[in-house]
Design a protein around this motif. Structure first.
Motif, PDB file in Angstrom:
ATOM      1  N   LYS A   7       0.827  -1.214   0.000  1.00  0.00           N
ATOM      2  CA  LYS A   7       0.000   0.000   0.000  1.00  0.00           C
ATOM      3  C   LYS A   7       0.859   1.261   0.000  1.00  0.00           C
ATOM      4  O   LYS A   7       0.445   2.302  -0.508  1.00  0.00           O
ATOM      5  CB  LYS A   7      -0.930  -0.015   1.208  1.00  0.00           C
ATOM      6  CG  LYS A   7      -2.007   1.045   1.152  1.00  0.00           C
ATOM      7  CD  LYS A   7      -3.000   0.865   2.267  1.00  0.00           C
ATOM      8  CE  LYS A   7      -4.142   1.840   2.147  1.00  0.00           C
ATOM      9  NZ  LYS A   7      -5.140   1.617   3.201  1.00  0.00           N
ATOM     10  N   LYS A   8       2.068   1.173   0.532  1.00  0.00           N
ATOM     11  CA  LYS A   8       2.963   2.335   0.554  1.00  0.00           C
ATOM     12  C   LYS A   8       3.287   2.819  -0.855  1.00  0.00           C
ATOM     13  O   LYS A   8       3.485   4.018  -1.067  1.00  0.00           O
ATOM     14  CB  LYS A   8       4.250   2.007   1.302  1.00  0.00           C
ATOM     15  CG  LYS A   8       4.067   1.861   2.779  1.00  0.00           C
ATOM     16  CD  LYS A   8       5.381   1.544   3.460  1.00  0.00           C
ATOM     17  CE  LYS A   8       5.163   1.276   4.935  1.00  0.00           C
ATOM     18  NZ  LYS A   8       6.410   0.895   5.606  1.00  0.00           N
ATOM     19  N   ASP A   9       3.339   1.907  -1.810  1.00  0.00           N
ATOM     20  CA  ASP A   9       3.584   2.306  -3.197  1.00  0.00           C
ATOM     21  C   ASP A   9       2.467   3.216  -3.703  1.00  0.00           C
ATOM     22  O   ASP A   9       2.725   4.197  -4.405  1.00  0.00           O
ATOM     23  CB  ASP A   9       3.700   1.083  -4.105  1.00  0.00           C
ATOM     24  CG  ASP A   9       4.947   0.260  -3.841  1.00  0.00           C
ATOM     25  OD1 ASP A   9       5.913   0.785  -3.244  1.00  0.00           O
ATOM     26  OD2 ASP A   9       4.953  -0.928  -4.225  1.00  0.00           O
ATOM     27  N   CYS A  10       1.229   2.890  -3.338  1.00  0.00           N
ATOM     28  CA  CYS A  10       0.092   3.723  -3.739  1.00  0.00           C
ATOM     29  C   CYS A  10       0.167   5.094  -3.065  1.00  0.00           C
ATOM     30  O   CYS A  10      -0.070   6.119  -3.701  1.00  0.00           O
ATOM     31  CB  CYS A  10      -1.220   3.037  -3.373  1.00  0.00           C
ATOM     32  SG  CYS A  10      -1.550   1.544  -4.326  1.00  0.00           S
ATOM     33  N   LEU A  11       0.518   5.104  -1.786  1.00  0.00           N
ATOM     34  CA  LEU A  11       0.624   6.372  -1.063  1.00  0.00           C
ATOM     35  C   LEU A  11       1.738   7.240  -1.637  1.00  0.00           C
ATOM     36  O   LEU A  11       1.571   8.461  -1.782  1.00  0.00           O
ATOM     37  CB  LEU A  11       0.851   6.113   0.422  1.00  0.00           C
ATOM     38  CG  LEU A  11      -0.279   5.372   1.137  1.00  0.00           C
ATOM     39  CD1 LEU A  11       0.116   5.056   2.577  1.00  0.00           C
ATOM     40  CD2 LEU A  11      -1.574   6.146   1.087  1.00  0.00           C
ATOM     41  N   ASN A  12       2.853   6.617  -1.991  1.00  0.00           N
ATOM     42  CA  ASN A  12       3.952   7.366  -2.611  1.00  0.00           C
ATOM     43  C   ASN A  12       3.532   7.952  -3.954  1.00  0.00           C
ATOM     44  O   ASN A  12       3.908   9.079  -4.290  1.00  0.00           O
ATOM     45  CB  ASN A  12       5.186   6.475  -2.782  1.00  0.00           C
ATOM     46  CG  ASN A  12       5.851   6.140  -1.471  1.00  0.00           C
ATOM     47  OD1 ASN A  12       5.704   6.850  -0.478  1.00  0.00           O
ATOM     48  ND2 ASN A  12       6.578   5.042  -1.447  1.00  0.00           N
TER      49      ASN A  12
END
Length: 83
Positions: free
Chosen positions: A25-30
């Motif tokens: 999910k961090k990839d989406c937030l980034n």
């Protein structure tokens, strides 16, 4: 059978374009930070990026993160995720 979770980021302000599909999910937030930061820089939005990210209100700016669970082998999205 192992259950895997994928996160799908859609930009509704850009013709419902899928920006990224990832198992993190961090990839989406980034990606939201990057795209929204660029939009703020060119004057498309008058807001504080840190406040948006902390409040998790990116929906107000056309972004939506969907969660998809897969209970078989991982799905290969050749265009979006390196397999």
């Amino acid at each position: 059978m192992k259950e895997l979770t994928y996160y799908i980021l859609v930009d509704y302000d850009d013709n419902d374009r899928v920006l990224i599909i990832s198992d993190d999910k961090k990839d989406c937030l980034n990606m939201i930070e990057f795209v929204l930061g660029e939009d703020i820089a060119i004057g498309a939005y008058d807001c504080d990026l840190e406040e948006v990210m902390e409040a998790r209100c990116w929906d107000d700016y056309g972004f939506k993160i969907f969660e998809s669970k897969v209970t078989d082998k991982p799905i290969c999205f050749k265009r979006y995720v390196q397999c």
